[in-house]
Design a protein around this motif. Sequence first.
Motif, PDB file in Angstrom:
ATOM      1  N   ASP A  97     -16.486 -12.279  22.485  1.00 55.77           N
ATOM      2  CA  ASP A  97     -15.625 -12.012  23.646  1.00 55.77           C
ATOM      3  C   ASP A  97     -15.100 -10.584  23.709  1.00 55.77           C
ATOM      4  OD1 ASP A  97     -12.495 -13.788  22.744  1.00 55.77           O
ATOM      5  OD2 ASP A  97     -13.286 -11.892  22.031  1.00 55.77           O
ATOM      6  N   SER A  98     -15.874  -9.643  23.192  1.00 55.72           N
ATOM      7  CA  SER A  98     -15.487  -8.242  23.269  1.00 55.72           C
ATOM      8  C   SER A  98     -16.605  -7.411  23.901  1.00 55.72           C
ATOM      9  CB  SER A  98     -15.147  -7.689  21.884  1.00 55.72           C
ATOM     10  OG  SER A  98     -16.259  -7.739  21.030  1.00 55.72           O
ATOM     11  N   ALA A  99     -16.198  -6.363  24.589  1.00 56.38           N
ATOM     12  CA  ALA A  99     -17.130  -5.418  25.194  1.00 56.38           C
ATOM     13  C   ALA A  99     -16.653  -4.019  24.860  1.00 56.38           C
ATOM     14  CB  ALA A  99     -17.193  -5.617  26.699  1.00 56.38           C
ATOM     15  N   TRP A 100     -17.597  -3.162  24.500  1.00 51.88           N
ATOM     16  CA  TRP A 100     -17.259  -1.838  23.989  1.00 51.88           C
ATOM     17  C   TRP A 100     -17.794  -0.792  24.948  1.00 51.88           C
ATOM     18  CZ3 TRP A 100     -14.291  -2.102  19.605  1.00 51.88           C
ATOM     19  CH2 TRP A 100     -14.243  -3.351  18.981  1.00 51.88           C
ATOM     20  N   MET A 101     -16.904   0.036  25.461  1.00 53.80           N
ATOM     21  CA  MET A 101     -17.254   0.902  26.588  1.00 53.80           C
ATOM     22  C   MET A 101     -16.993   2.373  26.305  1.00 53.80           C
ATOM     23  SD  MET A 101     -15.544  -1.314  29.643  1.00 53.80           S
ATOM     24  CE  MET A 101     -15.636  -3.093  29.624  1.00 53.80           C
ATOM     25  N   ILE A 149     -26.044   4.151  24.882  1.00 48.57           N
ATOM     26  CA  ILE A 149     -24.981   3.674  23.989  1.00 48.57           C
ATOM     27  C   ILE A 149     -25.628   2.835  22.904  1.00 48.57           C
ATOM     28  CG2 ILE A 149     -22.884   2.287  23.783  1.00 48.57           C
ATOM     29  CD1 ILE A 149     -22.251   2.985  26.699  1.00 48.57           C
ATOM     30  N   SER A 150     -25.266   3.111  21.674  1.00 52.57           N
ATOM     31  CA  SER A 150     -25.824   2.383  20.538  1.00 52.57           C
ATOM     32  C   SER A 150     -24.689   2.036  19.571  1.00 52.57           C
ATOM     33  CB  SER A 150     -26.889   3.230  19.832  1.00 52.57           C
ATOM     34  OG  SER A 150     -26.323   4.438  19.377  1.00 52.57           O
ATOM     35  N   ARG A 151     -25.035   1.295  18.532  1.00 55.83           N
ATOM     36  CA  ARG A 151     -23.994   0.918  17.579  1.00 55.83           C
ATOM     37  C   ARG A 151     -24.540   0.923  16.161  1.00 55.83           C
ATOM     38  NH1 ARG A 151     -23.179  -5.618  18.662  1.00 55.83           N
ATOM     39  NH2 ARG A 151     -25.237  -6.274  17.908  1.00 55.83           N
ATOM     40  N   ASP A 152     -23.623   1.099  15.224  1.00 55.51           N
ATOM     41  CA  ASP A 152     -23.924   1.032  13.793  1.00 55.51           C
ATOM     42  C   ASP A 152     -23.014  -0.056  13.240  1.00 55.51           C
ATOM     43  OD1 ASP A 152     -24.066   1.369  11.022  1.00 55.51           O
ATOM     44  OD2 ASP A 152     -24.455   3.507  11.203  1.00 55.51           O
ATOM     45  N   THR A 153     -23.552  -1.247  13.125  1.00 59.77           N
ATOM     46  CA  THR A 153     -22.724  -2.392  12.750  1.00 59.77           C
ATOM     47  C   THR A 153     -22.104  -2.251  11.360  1.00 59.77           C
ATOM     48  OG1 THR A 153     -24.045  -3.827  14.192  1.00 59.77           O
ATOM     49  CG2 THR A 153     -22.700  -4.889  12.512  1.00 59.77           C
ATOM     50  N   ASP A 208     -23.868  -8.650  21.530  1.00 62.34           N
ATOM     51  CA  ASP A 208     -25.267  -8.922  21.181  1.00 62.34           C
ATOM     52  C   ASP A 208     -26.117  -7.661  21.212  1.00 62.34           C
ATOM     53  OD1 ASP A 208     -26.408 -10.198  24.435  1.00 62.34           O
ATOM     54  OD2 ASP A 208     -25.274  -8.413  23.861  1.00 62.34           O
ATOM     55  N   GLY A 209     -25.476  -6.518  21.458  1.00 58.24           N
ATOM     56  CA  GLY A 209     -26.209  -5.257  21.484  1.00 58.24           C
ATOM     57  C   GLY A 209     -26.773  -4.895  22.835  1.00 58.24           C
ATOM     58  N   SER A 210     -26.610  -5.747  23.809  1.00 57.87           N
ATOM     59  CA  SER A 210     -27.102  -5.432  25.146  1.00 57.87           C
ATOM     60  C   SER A 210     -26.262  -4.325  25.763  1.00 57.87           C
ATOM     61  CB  SER A 210     -27.080  -6.673  26.028  1.00 57.87           C
ATOM     62  OG  SER A 210     -25.770  -7.187  26.134  1.00 57.87           O
ATOM     63  N   THR A 211     -26.905  -3.516  26.592  1.00 57.86           N
ATOM     64  CA  THR A 211     -26.218  -2.366  27.193  1.00 57.86           C
ATOM     65  C   THR A 211     -26.358  -2.367  28.713  1.00 57.86           C
ATOM     66  OG1 THR A 211     -28.203  -1.032  26.807  1.00 57.86           O
ATOM     67  CG2 THR A 211     -26.430  -0.874  25.169  1.00 57.86           C
ATOM     68  N   TYR A 212     -25.353  -1.820  29.362  1.00 59.11           N
ATOM     69  CA  TYR A 212     -25.350  -1.653  30.811  1.00 59.11           C
ATOM     70  C   TYR A 212     -24.718  -0.308  31.110  1.00 59.11           C
ATOM     71  CZ  TYR A 212     -26.189  -6.654  30.614  1.00 59.11           C
ATOM     72  OH  TYR A 212     -26.724  -7.884  30.320  1.00 59.11           O
ATOM     73  N   TYR A 213     -25.289   0.390  32.086  1.00 62.10           N
ATOM     74  CA  TYR A 213     -24.850   1.742  32.370  1.00 62.10           C
ATOM     75  C   TYR A 213     -24.499   1.917  33.839  1.00 62.10           C
ATOM     76  CZ  TYR A 213     -27.170   2.495  27.882  1.00 62.10           C
ATOM     77  OH  TYR A 213     -27.553   2.410  26.572  1.00 62.10           O
ATOM     78  N   LYS A 256     -21.151   0.338   9.838  1.00 60.15           N
ATOM     79  CA  LYS A 256     -20.068   1.327   9.881  1.00 60.15           C
ATOM     80  C   LYS A 256     -18.986   0.958  10.900  1.00 60.15           C
ATOM     81  CE  LYS A 256     -22.796   5.339   8.423  1.00 60.15           C
ATOM     82  NZ  LYS A 256     -23.248   6.705   8.789  1.00 60.15           N
ATOM     83  N   ASN A 257     -19.236  -0.114  11.652  1.00 62.91           N
ATOM     84  CA  ASN A 257     -18.305  -0.539  12.703  1.00 62.91           C
ATOM     85  C   ASN A 257     -18.036   0.601  13.692  1.00 62.91           C
ATOM     86  OD1 ASN A 257     -17.078  -2.975  13.568  1.00 62.91           O
ATOM     87  ND2 ASN A 257     -15.053  -2.165  13.035  1.00 62.91           N
ATOM     88  N   GLN A 258     -19.116   1.224  14.143  1.00 64.44           N
ATOM     89  CA  GLN A 258     -19.054   2.337  15.073  1.00 64.44           C
ATOM     90  C   GLN A 258     -19.987   2.081  16.258  1.00 64.44           C
ATOM     91  OE1 GLN A 258     -20.372   5.548  12.533  1.00 64.44           O
ATOM     92  NE2 GLN A 258     -18.279   6.144  12.001  1.00 64.44           N
ATOM     93  N   PHE A 259     -19.656   2.667  17.393  1.00 63.96           N
ATOM     94  CA  PHE A 259     -20.609   2.722  18.484  1.00 63.96           C
ATOM     95  C   PHE A 259     -20.594   4.129  19.047  1.00 63.96           C
ATOM     96  CE2 PHE A 259     -17.918   2.193  22.375  1.00 63.96           C
ATOM     97  CZ  PHE A 259     -16.711   1.864  21.781  1.00 63.96           C
ATOM     98  N   SER A 260     -21.712   4.514  19.631  1.00 65.68           N
ATOM     99  CA  SER A 260     -21.924   5.918  19.970  1.00 65.68           C
ATOM    100  C   SER A 260     -22.404   6.082  21.406  1.00 65.68           C
ATOM    101  CB  SER A 260     -22.937   6.541  19.022  1.00 65.68           C
ATOM    102  OG  SER A 260     -22.458   6.512  17.685  1.00 65.68           O
ATOM    103  N   LEU A 261     -22.188   7.278  21.900  1.00 60.41           N
ATOM    104  CA  LEU A 261     -22.620   7.677  23.246  1.00 60.41           C
ATOM    105  C   LEU A 261     -23.503   8.896  23.129  1.00 60.41           C
ATOM    106  CD1 LEU A 261     -22.252   7.688  26.438  1.00 60.41           C
ATOM    107  CD2 LEU A 261     -20.414   9.343  26.001  1.00 60.41           C
ATOM    108  N   GLN A 262     -24.608   8.878  23.839  1.00 61.39           N
ATOM    109  CA  GLN A 262     -25.417  10.072  24.013  1.00 61.39           C
ATOM    110  C   GLN A 262     -25.614  10.307  25.501  1.00 61.39           C
ATOM    111  OE1 GLN A 262     -29.048   9.859  21.617  1.00 61.39           O
ATOM    112  NE2 GLN A 262     -28.019  11.185  20.137  1.00 61.39           N
ATOM    113  N   LEU A 263     -25.361  11.530  25.922  1.00 61.78           N
ATOM    114  CA  LEU A 263     -25.553  11.943  27.312  1.00 61.78           C
ATOM    115  C   LEU A 263     -26.452  13.168  27.299  1.00 61.78           C
ATOM    116  CD1 LEU A 263     -24.668  11.435  30.297  1.00 61.78           C
ATOM    117  CD2 LEU A 263     -22.860  13.119  29.898  1.00 61.78           C
ATOM    118  N   THR A 264     -27.619  13.043  27.879  1.00 62.03           N
ATOM    119  CA  THR A 264     -28.599  14.110  27.804  1.00 62.03           C
ATOM    120  C   THR A 264     -28.480  15.065  28.989  1.00 62.03           C
ATOM    121  OG1 THR A 264     -30.269  12.807  28.991  1.00 62.03           O
ATOM    122  CG2 THR A 264     -30.210  12.594  26.582  1.00 62.03           C
TER     123      THR A 264
END
Length: 120
Positions: free
Chosen positions: A33-37, A71-75, A56-61, A77-85
């Motif tokens: 029940d969490s979403a990471w934005m 957007i990706s995650r490192d489970t 579940d690792g699914s992404t929406y932009y 390390k309990n981190q999630f990341s953003l890349q903008l090209t």
Amino acid sequence: QVQLQESGPGLVKPSQTLSLTCTVSGASITTHDSAWMWIRQPPGKGLEWMGVIGVDGSTYYSPSLKSRTSISRDTPKNQFSLQLTSVTPEDTAGYYCNLRVVTAPFTSYWGQGTQVTVSS
């Protein structure tokens, strides 16, 4: 106590890739029940939602940023990341990571934000 902390370079050159990481404590990024934005706010403008990664690792932009955003995650390390090209000066903004609990009471947790300037 849930805490989110953004990290990454404060200055990026045009055409390069902006990379930010959000480190989470007090909650697991795989908690149900969490979403990471990622959300940003350009100078003098309102908040702009960029994208989300679910438990579940699914992404929406955002449609306007979809072609440049990842957007990706490192489970472990309990981190999630953003890349903008292919950034331009229009990508200069305060960047925030956010946890949204998707069940009542729909609590929202914010990082303090990090300022990113795109300039040569």
